[in-house]
Each structure stands twice: as C-alpha cells, then as structure tokens.
Enzyme design. Structure first.
Site, short mmCIF file in Angstrom:
data_model
loop_
_atom_site.label_atom_id
_atom_site.label_comp_id
_atom_site.label_asym_id
_atom_site.label_seq_id
_atom_site.Cartn_x
_atom_site.Cartn_y
_atom_site.Cartn_z
N GLU A 29 0.83 -1.14 -0.05
CA GLU A 29 -0.02 -0.09 -0.07
C GLU A 29 0.92 1.41 -0.05
O GLU A 29 1.63 1.39 0.75
CB GLU A 29 -1.03 -0.18 1.11
N ARG A 254 5.61 -13.02 9.65
CA ARG A 254 6.33 -11.55 9.20
C ARG A 254 7.48 -11.50 9.82
O ARG A 254 7.83 -12.19 10.93
CB ARG A 254 5.35 -10.45 9.61
N LYS A 264 4.82 0.61 8.85
CA LYS A 264 4.80 1.94 8.20
C LYS A 264 4.00 3.13 9.34
O LYS A 264 4.55 4.13 9.41
CB LYS A 264 3.97 1.97 7.04
P1 ATP Z 1 2.88 -2.36 7.61
O1 ATP Z 1 2.02 -2.80 8.84
O2 ATP Z 1 4.25 -1.95 7.76
O3 ATP Z 1 2.12 -1.28 6.90
P2 ATP Z 1 1.71 -4.04 5.76
O4 ATP Z 1 1.54 -5.32 5.61
O5 ATP Z 1 0.54 -3.20 5.97
O6 ATP Z 1 2.69 -3.33 6.61
P3 ATP Z 1 1.71 -3.57 2.73
O7 ATP Z 1 2.02 -2.36 1.99
O8 ATP Z 1 0.25 -3.88 2.94
O9 ATP Z 1 2.22 -3.34 4.38
O10 ATP Z 1 2.52 -4.87 2.46
C1 ATP Z 1 3.07 -5.28 1.31
C2 ATP Z 1 3.59 -6.65 1.57
O11 ATP Z 1 4.67 -6.83 2.44
C3 ATP Z 1 2.62 -7.62 1.94
O12 ATP Z 1 2.11 -8.76 1.21
C4 ATP Z 1 3.04 -7.85 3.37
O13 ATP Z 1 2.44 -9.41 3.93
C5 ATP Z 1 4.54 -7.76 3.38
N1 ATP Z 1 5.05 -7.30 4.47
C6 ATP Z 1 4.76 -6.28 5.45
N2 ATP Z 1 5.42 -6.23 6.66
C7 ATP Z 1 6.20 -7.17 6.45
C8 ATP Z 1 6.98 -8.25 7.48
N3 ATP Z 1 7.33 -7.36 8.60
N4 ATP Z 1 7.67 -9.41 6.99
C9 ATP Z 1 7.13 -9.80 6.22
N5 ATP Z 1 6.54 -9.24 5.05
C10 ATP Z 1 5.87 -8.09 5.40
MG MG Z 2 -0.92 -1.84 5.68
#
Ligand code: ATP
Ligand code: MG
Length: 545
Positions: A29, A254, A264
């Site tokens: 995102e 994760r 983020k």
């Molecule tokens: P955040 O909580 O940091 O915003 P998110 O999962 O909401 O993370 P996205 O932008 O939706 O962030 O993530 C894009 C991809 O990265 C998703 O497929 C997510 O599963 C993966 N991802 C995000 N954080 C991690 C992590 N700590 N370890 C492994 N994969 C991750």
């Molecule tokens: Mg997110």
C-alpha cells in the site's frame, strides 16, 4: 533460494499441472516507505517467480486515498529496483475500481450484499465476539432493487462519509468473525492520487485484494500470517464474484527485528514527530534508510535468504544484518585512515617543511585492490583514545616514554605532553626513528601496538556519524515505543581523513576506516566543503551466525 514450504507448494502445483507457470505479486500500500520486512516479502515473491520462470507483478494496493501518496509510489519503485529486482507488470488496484464496482453490483443482484445504515459503532457492536453470535442488521433484508439504487446513489456522491456502507451478506453466526457481514465499500469524499475525484466510494481491503489477485491471474498470493483467518473470506469473494482465475492465498510469518519498530504506521510517527530526519534516516529500518546508511542490496538479500520463510513467529537479532553487510564490505570497501576524535601529534625531529607520500595497500587481503599514496609530515592527528598521559594496566598505545608504530609509517616515541591553561591536553610531542619505516625490513626492536593517523597538513575534514539502535528494547516494559527511543542513537564527531583516498569520493561510496568501521558517504549532508560519513557498522561484533 533455500527450500521452504511455499516453494514446496509451488513445485507440487507445477508437477500436478495445476498451473503451467506461476504469477506472484508484491502488493504494497503506498502509505509509507518500504521497510526491511517488505524486503523479506520482495525476495520471496520475486525470488520464486525467477526460480520457476514465472512472472511477478508490482501492484500498488491503493484503495485508501486518505493515506496514500505518489511520493510513496515513487520511493517503493526505487527501493524494489535498488534491491535488484525487476517486475514484469506494474499495476494499481485503483485501475480496477470499475470492475470492483461491477462485482459489488453482482453480489447485490445475487442477494449477497446490502446497503447498511448502521453507524460504525453499531456495526462493531452487532458483530458479536468469539463467544457470542452477531446480531443481524435491520437493513440486512432490504430488497435487491433498493440496494442497487442506494449503492448507485452512494457512488454518485449523494451521501456523506460514514452515512452508509455496502456489506456482504454472509453469516452473522459464523465462528469466523470475518464472515459476519464484512463491509465491502465505504463512502469517502477524498481525492485519490490516481483516480482523483472519479470515485467517492472505495472498496475495503478484504474485498479488493482477492479481486486484484484474480484479475491479474495471480496463482500464489503470498501474505503474512495475520491474514490467515481471512483466507475463507478471500476464497468466498473470488467464488461469489465469479472470477475466472482462482488464486491461492498462502501465509508466512512476518519479519520482526530487535531494537526497532516495523510498521509503516509507527515509522511514519517517528518521521512526523521528528525523532528522525526523514524516512531515509540511517537509523530507520526502511530500505531507503539502510541504503543511506551504506548497506548493500546484496547484504539485504543474503540476510533474507538466511532468515528463511516459515509459519512460526520469531524476532531476528538486528546484528544479523550487520554481519551480512560486513561480509560484503570487507571485500569491496578500500581501506582509509580517518581520525574521529583528533589529537595533534608533533614529530619534533622530522623536517618541518617536508611531506612524503607512503604507499599503503587498499585491502590487506586482496592485492588486486591496489595501493594509495598517503601524505605524511611532522604534524599528524591521532585518536584521543590512542593516548593516555597516565596509562592504565595493559595499555600499550601511546603514553609518555612509550613507542608505537604509526600504521604504514614509522615508530614514534612520546617525549612530551602539551596542555592549555585549563590542563587539557592539546598536543603530544614525539620523536620518530627513520630506520623503522614500514616495508624497510627493520627488525631491530618491536612495539606492542600500531595506531592510525592522518596528516594534519594535508587531509580532508570529515564529519563522522556513529549510530546505535534507535529503540532500546525492554521486553518487560509496556511503554510506548516513542518512550523507548535511545538518546544516544546518533553521535556526530568531527575529524579528518586521508586526502588521496577520499579526494574523489562520491555519495554512497564506502570505505573501511582503519579500526573505526565501515563508512559510507552521506547523501544529504555532504557538501563540497565537507564529507559526511555514516558508519554502516563497526568492524567487529561478538555476534555469531
Ligand atoms: P505495515 O504494517 O508495515 O504497513 P503492511 O503489511 O500493511 O505493513 P503492505 O504495504 O500492505 O504493508 O505490505 C506489502 C507486502 O509486504 C504484504 O504482502 C505484506 O504481507 C508484506 N509485509 C509487510 N510487512 C512485512 C514483514 N514485517 N515481514 C514480511 N512481510 C511483510
Ligand atoms: Mg498496511
């Protein structure tokens, strides 16, 4: 890539001819910069596509206009490329808003969605808990035509934010709470970075994501474990929206690292509260932070390989990352002498107007990296820590009466200590022995230590930025992470370094400063007058892989 359960699923699917080839995607995102957790997901998705000759899409999951921005879109592209990966196709979820709208209409027509006018709080309350069933919304059995009409009016902007939502009509008694009539569309009168003001209704993630995957023909939709409970709903949307391609969602654990935060939302708070100086602050666990700090793409990829992929939750020691960057830079960063806390050393018996250039190798273990000429005169800088007026036991560096080797140069012996009116040491006086020149084969006597130095008359002034972890982990504390910031996470020192080695140094060039660590030229603060260095990592650590 090393073996893991996702790879095994893919091998099995290909062997059984479930798919001829695979398509994965990385779906961030654009609401912040990528962090090292994303790197794990990138290495996995791009790595699998590459290994099995498939395709991988970069897809911006941009269904929430309030938090998203093109700045983030651009940074994400830059970071993925910097990590060394190329996507096959680039998509925006917002490009599918028309199809998503049609699919929502389809659900309404099938009697599987309705417009609900309960408030946010009521919807939450009616949803029930793990122990209690949900309560049906009074709008649940609205007539299909009325739903179609209301949904269209929602789209046309006739209602204000929060006035109503579109919900899937599934099962208010389901033991999986995700099935209790989840919201699929909400009203938000906001400008979207891509579709601008075309829409004032936006799909929810749990509805949008499976459709995005199906539209792109994704075969294996890899996400993190918190979506495991949503998988049945994911499958329900794909099925009931009558999508042609059926993607399979697979979850993995994760990445979490010690001494940092990794979401983020939290990272944005650090930026907004000015705890750090931007998303690419070298203390940030963002890809851009690691890049600015001086990490190499290779070190991050090797780290991701080492941590592997599994379903069990774990927190990785952040020193493991340091290990991999050290391994990389040891081979590629040329040696250089730099003094981070300077103390003047005067050689009283060296000709005052003489400068000589000493040839010193760029990598003690690799001749192919060549040598450089290092300027030497009667006035040098050494580290304050390399001198003690009254040495403690086992201190073998410089002190009055003691002799040490100046790296690549001569033996010097301390004869005098010069102080200012307050008693601070301002100069150390020494004599040198011309017989002891490095490389001359001198064997007359030995000294117990070698210290580094910089010519005080011919050098480049440098700022050295030394880092410690940003967050002081305290497992027993339930303090907010903003209250656990390490006050010593950044230390700025002003010193000097060799001129010839650094004369043409460019932004992000990396050097191994003798005894002080690996450093990289900063992208933000370096000017024509001053080189600013970020310490990537110290030379040594007790961490073992
Ligand atoms: P955040 O909580 O940091 O915003 P998110 O999962 O909401 O993370 P996205 O932008 O939706 O962030 O993530 C894009 C991809 O990265 C998703 O497929 C997510 O599963 C993966 N991802 C995000 N954080 C991690 C992590 N700590 N370890 C492994 N994969 C991750
Ligand atoms: Mg997110």
């Amino acid at each position: 890539m090393s073996s893991n359960f996702i790879r095994d699923i893919i091998i099995n699917d290909l062997e059984n001819r479930k798919h001829d080839s695979i398509i994965t995607r990385f779906p961030p995102e654009p609401n912040g910069y990528l962090h090292i957790g994303h790197a794990k997901s990138i290495c996995l998705n791009f790595g699998l596509a590459k290994e099995f000759g498939g395709k991988v899409n970069l897809r911006f999951d941009d269904t929430n206009p309030l938090k998203e921005d093109v700045e983030y879109v651009n940074s994400i592209k830059e970071d993925v490329e910097w990590l060394g990966f190329n996507w096959d196709d680039l998509y925006f979820a917002s490009d599918y808003f028309d199809i998503m709208y049609e699919k929502a209409v389809l659900l309404i027509k099938k009697g599987l969605a309705y417009v609900c006018e309960l408030t946010q709080e009521q919807i939450k309350e009616y949803r029930g808990t793990l122990k209690t069933p949900g309560i049906e919304s009074p709008f649940r059995n609205r007539d299909i035509n009325e739903n179609l009409e209301l949904f269209e009016r929602m789209k046309n902007g006739e209602f204000e934010d929060g006035k109503m939502v579109l919900r899937a009509k599934i099962d208010m008694n389901s033991s999986n709470i995700n099935f209790r009539d989840p919201i699929i569309y909400r009203i938000s009168h906001s400008t979207h970075h891509n579709t601008k003001d075309k829409w004032c209704i936006y799909p929810m993630y749990s509805f949008a994501h499976p459709l995005e995957d199906a539209i792109e023909g994704i075969t294996h939709s890899i996400c993190t474990l918190e979506f495991e409970d949503q998988r049945p709903l994911y499958d329900w949307f794909v099925r009931e929206c009558e999508m042609e391609n059926i993607p399979r969602q697979i979850e993995f654990a994760r990445l979490n690292l010690t001494n940092t935060v990794m979401s983020k939302r939290k990272l944005k708070l650090l930026v907004d509260e000015n705890v750090v100086d931007g998303w690419d602050d070298p203390r940030m666990p963002t890809i851009s932070g690691f890049r600015r700090r001086g990490f190499t793409p290779n070190s991050i990829r090797n780290f991701c390989k080492e941590i592997g992929v599994s379903k069990s939750f774990s927190t990785v020691d952040s020193q493991m990352l340091d290990y991999f960057v050290r391994e990389d830079l040891q081979k590629t960063a040329p040696l250089c002498m730099g003094v981070v806390k300077p103390l003047k050393l005067i050689i009283t018996n060296y000709p005052k107007d003489k400068t000589e250039f000493l040839e010193i190798e760029n990598n003690a273990k690799d001749e192919s990296m060549g040598t450089r000429m290092v300027s030497f005169s009667n006035e040098l800088y050494i580290e304050q820590d390399d001198f003690m007026e009254e040495p403690t036991k086992k201190y073998f560096r410089l002190f009055p009466g003691n002799e040490v080797r100046l790296k690549g140069a001569y033996f010097v012996k301390c004869t005098d200590v010069i102080k200012d009116e307050f008693g601070n040491i301002i100069e150390v006086h020494c004599t040198y022995d011309p017989e002891t020149k490095s490389g001359s084969g001198f064997t007359g006597r030995k000294v117990k230590s070698t210290i580094h130095w910089v010519d005080a008359k011919n050098n480049i002034p440098c700022e050295f930025r030394l880092y410690e972890p940003l967050i002081l982990d305290d497992e027993n504390s339930d303090k907010h992470f903003l209250e656990q910031i390490n006050p010593n996470s950044l230390q700025i020192l002003n010193g000097f370094a060799e001129k010839t080695q650094l004369e043409n140094a460019k932004i992000l060039d990396k050097f191994q400063f003798v005894r002080n660590g690996f450093f990289s030229v900063d992208t933000k603060y370096t000017t024509d007058e001053k080189l600013v260095f970020n310490r990537v990592v110290p030379l040594k650590s007790s961490f073992k892989l």
